[in-house]
Design an enzyme around this catalytic site. Structure first.
Site, mmCIF file in Angstrom:
data_model
loop_
_atom_site.group_PDB
_atom_site.id
_atom_site.type_symbol
_atom_site.label_atom_id
_atom_site.label_comp_id
_atom_site.label_asym_id
_atom_site.label_seq_id
_atom_site.Cartn_x
_atom_site.Cartn_y
_atom_site.Cartn_z
ATOM 1 C CG ASP A 86 47.557 41.140 43.257
ATOM 2 O OD1 ASP A 86 48.893 41.052 43.045
ATOM 3 O OD2 ASP A 86 46.965 41.464 42.171
ATOM 4 C CG HIS A 174 38.082 35.101 37.573
ATOM 5 N ND1 HIS A 174 37.104 35.894 37.377
ATOM 6 C CD2 HIS A 174 38.356 34.692 38.681
ATOM 7 C CE1 HIS A 174 36.743 36.132 38.521
ATOM 8 N NE2 HIS A 174 37.264 35.519 39.511
ATOM 9 C CG HIS A 289 37.718 16.810 43.341
ATOM 10 N ND1 HIS A 289 36.649 16.624 44.004
ATOM 11 C CD2 HIS A 289 38.029 17.992 44.001
ATOM 12 C CE1 HIS A 289 36.239 17.652 45.091
ATOM 13 N NE2 HIS A 289 37.467 18.477 44.779
ATOM 14 C CG PHE A 323 19.473 30.069 51.214
ATOM 15 C CD1 PHE A 323 20.593 30.913 51.494
ATOM 16 C CD2 PHE A 323 18.205 30.727 50.629
ATOM 17 C CE1 PHE A 323 20.452 32.050 50.877
ATOM 18 C CE2 PHE A 323 18.164 31.852 50.206
ATOM 19 C CZ PHE A 323 19.453 32.660 50.437
HETATM 20 P P1 H2U Z 1 36.947 35.836 42.761
HETATM 21 O O1 H2U Z 1 35.931 36.684 42.040
HETATM 22 O O2 H2U Z 1 36.555 34.272 42.386
HETATM 23 O O3 H2U Z 1 37.003 36.057 44.095
HETATM 24 O O4 H2U Z 1 38.329 35.904 42.075
HETATM 25 C C1 H2U Z 1 38.959 37.214 41.800
HETATM 26 C C2 H2U Z 1 40.442 37.003 42.372
HETATM 27 O O5 H2U Z 1 41.021 37.982 41.975
HETATM 28 C C3 H2U Z 1 40.220 37.167 44.025
HETATM 29 O O6 H2U Z 1 40.887 35.980 44.611
HETATM 30 C C4 H2U Z 1 42.002 38.516 43.272
HETATM 31 C C5 H2U Z 1 41.276 38.239 44.276
HETATM 32 O O7 H2U Z 1 42.209 38.123 45.477
HETATM 33 N N1 H2U Z 1 42.588 39.730 42.710
HETATM 34 C C6 H2U Z 1 43.852 39.906 42.778
HETATM 35 O O8 H2U Z 1 44.518 39.108 42.843
HETATM 36 N N2 H2U Z 1 44.236 41.509 42.342
HETATM 37 C C7 H2U Z 1 43.557 42.305 42.071
HETATM 38 O O9 H2U Z 1 44.062 43.279 41.786
HETATM 39 C C8 H2U Z 1 42.043 42.214 42.174
HETATM 40 C C9 H2U Z 1 41.610 40.691 42.438
HETATM 41 ZN ZN ZN Z 2 35.094 15.041 43.755
#
Ligand code: H2U
Ligand code: ZN
Length: 365
Positions: A86, A174, A289, A323
């Site tokens: 989204d 995820h 990759h 870091f």
């Molecule tokens: P990360 O935790 O790796 O950021 O991944 C979660 C993803 O889920 C993030 O890219 C998407 C966020 O944009 N997301 C949606 O597409 N819709 C939602 O309602 C919440 C989170």
């Molecule tokens: Zn690689």
């Protein structure tokens, strides 16, 4: 490289003496300061309390039946679930920039698509705690997405950010998929270095590298019939690993049934070891990759060998992270623990997940 001649030449031991190591995949060097491992520790930091994540939370937009930011409601999914992000970083219909006015101010078109893939309907589970059959479902979905998006996009990046330390915004298991109409920097570098290696040595770089590590064994963490996990000779992150197929495979979607099953098994074993290192859900960024896709599907991509990188940030406890700052930003990457020492530590860890051990339960197969 220039170096002053020591007055008395002492015998070199890679686990004791500083040196630089070459990363042929990125064509860069890493400083290994092995002698620093002898310095006293500043004391172990306690592990943070286990997070109490509810299995199903209707307020979590990644859960089955939950409403997402865009207003869409997720289906009551039972295996994996893929949706369009989204908040996508890449969109398919972005207008193209005009011609560059100056070589120092160049812009090119960037179009693509971003998806999110939930691994499982439960929020309180992670890949190492999923069964190998459930992990196999994730692998099949990865392959299917590679095939679908790879039909048009030259690069499809599958990656998982795990843990808040790696910027993961949601505890639900995820990964993300970003497909682009351009080859990102890492893809360009690895394409160039692998092409060069095949041209010079007549064998794909990472196929040769896997065979070398299989023989030497000092950096091997795990292996099975089809896969090998090593802490690469040139690793930068303390417990970085490289997951390689034994056969020459250029793309994820080309894996056989048997290779996918044994991939699920080796991923589970590796991720249990990772979690067991500090008895926490181990944070990392990982990703696949393989040979470029889209218009490159008809090119000769035999210089490519499929692989996954695991980049965990932790150094010596659940809270002490490495870091990449100072010298790393301004000069080059540096590490203290050698790749061999890291591999040895990972190799010695049990494969039964600590959460099951604590429960006195036997390993979930
Ligand atoms: P990360 O935790 O790796 O950021 O991944 C979660 C993803 O889920 C993030 O890219 C998407 C966020 O944009 N997301 C949606 O597409 N819709 C939602 O309602 C919440 C989170
Ligand atoms: Zn690689």
């Amino acid at each position: 490289m220039e170096s002053a001649e020591p007055e008395t030449a002492a015998a070199f031991h890679p686990s004791e003496h500083q040196h630089v190591r070459y990363n042929p995949l990125r064509d860069e060097w890493v400083l290994v300061s092995a002698h620093r491992m002898r310095r006293p520790w500043q004391g172990q930091v306690e592990k943070p309390p286990e997070e109490n994540i509810p299995r199903c939370d209707p307020g979590n937009p990644l859960c089955p039946g939950a409403k997402r930011a865009g207003g869409e409601v997720n289906p009551e999914y039972s295996g994996t679930f893929v949706f369009e992000n989204d908040f996508p970083a890449l969109q398919p219909d972005a207008p193209e920039p005009g011609p560059s006015e100056h070589p120092l101010l160049q812009a090119k078109s960037a179009q693509g698509i971003c998806q999110v893939m939930c691994f499982h309907p439960w929020s309180d589970i992670t890949l190492p705690l999923m069964s190998t059959q459930e992990i196999r479902v994730v692998i099949d979905k990865w392959a299917e997405i590679m095939e679908d998006l790879g039909a048009t996009y030259p690069w499809v990046q599958i990656f998982e950010n795990k843990g808040a330390m790696m910027g993961c915004s949601n505890p639900h298991p995820h990964c993300q998929i970003w497909a682009s109409n351009f080859l990102p920097n890492e893809a360009q570098i690895e394409d160039r270095t692998q092409r060069g290696y095949l041209g010079e040595h007549g064998v794909p770089m990472l196929l040769e590298y896997g065979r070398l590590e299989e023989k030497r064994r000092e950096r091997v963490v795990l292996d099975n019939e089809h896969w090998l996990v090593v802490v690469p000779y040139w690793a930068v992150w303390p417990f970085q690993t490289l997951l390689l197929p034994r056969r020459h495979v250029t793309r994820l979607q080309d894996l056989s049934d048997a290779e996918r099953d044994s991939l699920a098994s080796i991923m589970k074993r590796l991720l249990c070891k990772y979690d067991n290192l500090f008895d926490i859900s181990f944070p990392y960024s990982m990703g696949w990759h393989g040979a470029p896709t889209g218009s490159h599907l008809s090119d000769d991509c035999s210089h490519w060998q499929l692989h996954a990188h695991y980049f965990p940030p932790l150094l010596r406890s659940a809270t002490v992270r490495k870091f990449m700052v100072g010298y790393e930003m301004l000069a080059q990457a540096q590490r203290d623990l050698t790749a061999e020492q890291a591999a040895e530590r990972l190799r010695c860890l049990p494969e039964e997940h600590y959460k099951l051990r604590d429960l006195g339960a036997s390993s979930v197969k």
